[in-house]
Enzyme design. Structure first.
Site, PDB file in Angstrom:
ATOM      1  N   CYS A   1       0.831  -1.199   0.000  1.00 13.33           N
ATOM      2  CA  CYS A   1       0.000   0.000   0.000  1.00 13.33           C
ATOM      3  C   CYS A   1       0.877   1.265   0.000  1.00 13.33           C
ATOM      4  O   CYS A   1       1.623   1.510  -0.932  1.00 13.33           O
ATOM      5  CB  CYS A   1      -0.964  -0.049   1.183  1.00 13.33           C
ATOM      6  N   HIS A   2       0.800   2.079   1.050  1.00 14.70           N
ATOM      7  CA  HIS A   2       1.578   3.319   1.155  1.00 14.70           C
ATOM      8  C   HIS A   2       2.962   3.104   1.783  1.00 14.70           C
ATOM      9  O   HIS A   2       3.749   4.050   1.873  1.00 14.70           O
ATOM     10  CB  HIS A   2       0.815   4.360   1.977  1.00 14.70           C
TER      11      HIS A   2
END
Length: 167
Positions: free
Chosen positions: A95-96
């Protein structure tokens, strides 16, 4: 952190016979989230200024927006992540979480995937971004495994486990 991005890899490592540990910037409890809603909290086993990559076979960086955004501003956390690359151990980020990898200066020349909004950040840091479920990059001193989002966790966990030593 995004709770499922912590718990699913954790359970996969345990099911494979491994012993996961939760490392934080501070001792005590760590708050997880289900998107924007508070999830469970988890007790950190150690902190980044005490733990050593030599204590682990790999590093998993869960995402969510707040966790990696905070970690990339913490020099001790960035150094801890960088140390895994320096020792050649596998690193997995979802994800991030690649924001922390950018801050650690370890993405140039590598191919990664992530949450789509990191595409330009990764490209500006010298990485090649791809929009696939899981990207395994062996172009550097260690294996780098990345995925885009919670829907990719099955493939992410399989790639993680394939790169770990058998016990």
């Amino acid at each position: 952190m995004e709770q499922v991005e912590l718990t699913e890899p954790w359970e996969a490592v345990e099911e494979a016979g491994g012993l996961p540990g939760l490392i934080s910037t501070q001792s005590g409890r760590v708050q997880a989230y289900d998107h924007l809603d508070k999830g469970d909290s988890f007790t950190a086993d150690s902190t980044v200024n005490v733990a050593s990559p030599s204590d682990f076979d790999a590093l998993v960086l869960p995402g969510g927006v707040a966790n990696p955004d905070y970690l990339r501003t913490q020099p001790e956390a960035v150094a801890f992540v960088r140390a895994f690359f320096d020792t050649g151990k596998p690193v997995a980020a979802i994800c991030h979480a690649p924001w922390v990898l950018i801050e650690a200066g370890v993405v140039s020349g590598r191919t990664l995937t992530s949450w789509p909004s990191l595409r330009t950040d990764l490209a500006n840091a010298g990485a090649t971004w791809t929009d696939i479920e899981v990207q395994v990059c062996d172009a550097g001193p260690n294996r780098l495994i990345t995925s885009r989002k919670p829907d990719d966790l099955k493939a992410f966990c399989q790639a993680l486990l394939s790169g770990l030593p058998r016990r």
